[in-house]
Design a protein around this motif. Structure first.
Motif, PDB file in Angstrom:
ATOM      1  N   ASN A 133      -2.919   9.275   4.526  1.00  0.00           N
ATOM      2  CA  ASN A 133      -1.807   8.366   4.238  1.00  0.00           C
ATOM      3  C   ASN A 133      -2.312   6.960   3.967  1.00  0.00           C
ATOM      4  O   ASN A 133      -1.804   6.270   3.070  1.00  0.00           O
ATOM      5  N   MET A 134      -3.303   6.540   4.728  1.00  0.00           N
ATOM      6  CA  MET A 134      -3.871   5.207   4.501  1.00  0.00           C
ATOM      7  C   MET A 134      -4.551   5.143   3.142  1.00  0.00           C
ATOM      8  O   MET A 134      -4.409   4.143   2.406  1.00  0.00           O
ATOM      9  N   ASN A 135      -5.250   6.211   2.755  1.00  0.00           N
ATOM     10  CA  ASN A 135      -5.909   6.243   1.443  1.00  0.00           C
ATOM     11  C   ASN A 135      -4.874   6.237   0.316  1.00  0.00           C
ATOM     12  O   ASN A 135      -5.057   5.571  -0.707  1.00  0.00           O
ATOM     13  N   ARG A 136      -3.771   6.968   0.471  1.00  0.00           N
ATOM     14  CA  ARG A 136      -2.706   6.984  -0.545  1.00  0.00           C
ATOM     15  C   ARG A 136      -2.082   5.606  -0.694  1.00  0.00           C
ATOM     16  O   ARG A 136      -1.817   5.146  -1.807  1.00  0.00           O
ATOM     17  N   LEU A 137      -1.829   4.949   0.463  1.00  0.00           N
ATOM     18  CA  LEU A 137      -1.254   3.614   0.411  1.00  0.00           C
ATOM     19  C   LEU A 137      -2.201   2.623  -0.259  1.00  0.00           C
ATOM     20  O   LEU A 137      -1.792   1.762  -1.042  1.00  0.00           O
ATOM     21  N   LYS A 138      -3.466   2.780   0.022  1.00  0.00           N
ATOM     22  CA  LYS A 138      -4.470   1.897  -0.568  1.00  0.00           C
ATOM     23  C   LYS A 138      -4.550   2.133  -2.082  1.00  0.00           C
ATOM     24  O   LYS A 138      -4.605   1.182  -2.857  1.00  0.00           O
ATOM     25  N   GLN A 139      -4.516   3.422  -2.507  1.00  0.00           N
ATOM     26  CA  GLN A 139      -4.557   3.743  -3.928  1.00  0.00           C
ATOM     27  C   GLN A 139      -3.292   3.301  -4.634  1.00  0.00           C
ATOM     28  O   GLN A 139      -3.311   2.860  -5.771  1.00  0.00           O
ATOM     29  N   ALA A 140      -2.160   3.395  -3.973  1.00  0.00           N
ATOM     30  CA  ALA A 140      -0.887   2.985  -4.557  1.00  0.00           C
ATOM     31  C   ALA A 140      -0.871   1.469  -4.722  1.00  0.00           C
ATOM     32  O   ALA A 140      -0.268   0.930  -5.649  1.00  0.00           O
ATOM     33  N   GLY A 141      -1.531   0.775  -3.823  1.00  0.00           N
ATOM     34  CA  GLY A 141      -1.573  -0.682  -3.898  1.00  0.00           C
ATOM     35  C   GLY A 141      -2.534  -1.176  -4.953  1.00  0.00           C
ATOM     36  O   GLY A 141      -2.415  -2.294  -5.424  1.00  0.00           O
TER      37      GLY A 141
END
Length: 142
Positions: A133-141
């Motif tokens: 989830n942290m990686n997805r949020l980072k990629q989305a940002g």
């Protein structure tokens, strides 16, 4: 994290009490048997340590004394022999009680390990989800 709860703890406690009670009965019976054996050994030591009589009156007295000592040794041995069956029965009761308790102890340890393994896997899964989830949020940002 969910705490380990062994559902058979109350039975395990009963098994432990049974084992302790059987051990206590066995210990008491063995103590009594050992007491008889000590008395017998003392009598045998007395019989062996007596010096031979010199006078004829002493010879008669010592003969009677030896006969009484021998009779006491024989009586003690007979009592010890009669208690052997009871001792073996108590030993067997103790072995059975101990094996029942040990069986439940092993089951408890197995279940505890299984619980620990499940908890570790669940924790690893939760950490993986969190990292994803942290990686997805980072990629989305980005």
């Amino acid at each position: 994290m969910k705490r380990f709860q062994f559902t058979l703890d109350s039975i395990l406690e009963l098994r432990l009490e049974e084992e302790q009670e059987a051990e206590m009965h066995l210990g008491r019976a063995m103590g009594e048997w050992n007491h008889l054996n000590e008395k017998k050994m003392k009598c045998m030591a007395i019989r062996e340590s007596q010096s031979p009589a010199v006078r004829s009156e002493d010879l008669l007295q010592s003969g009677l004394y030896y006969a009484r000592i021998n009779q006491e040794i024989h009586g003690l041995q007979k009592e010890m022999d009669s208690r052997e069956g009871e001792l073996e029965h108590l030993r067997e009761n103790y072995r059975v009680a101990r094996s029942k308790r040990e069986g439940l102890d092993k089951l408890k340890e197995k279940r505890k390990k299984e619980h620990s393994d499940i908890q570790r896997r669940a924790e690893a899964h939760t950490l993986d989800d969190l990292l994803n989830n942290m990686n997805r949020l980072k990629q989305a940002g980005d």
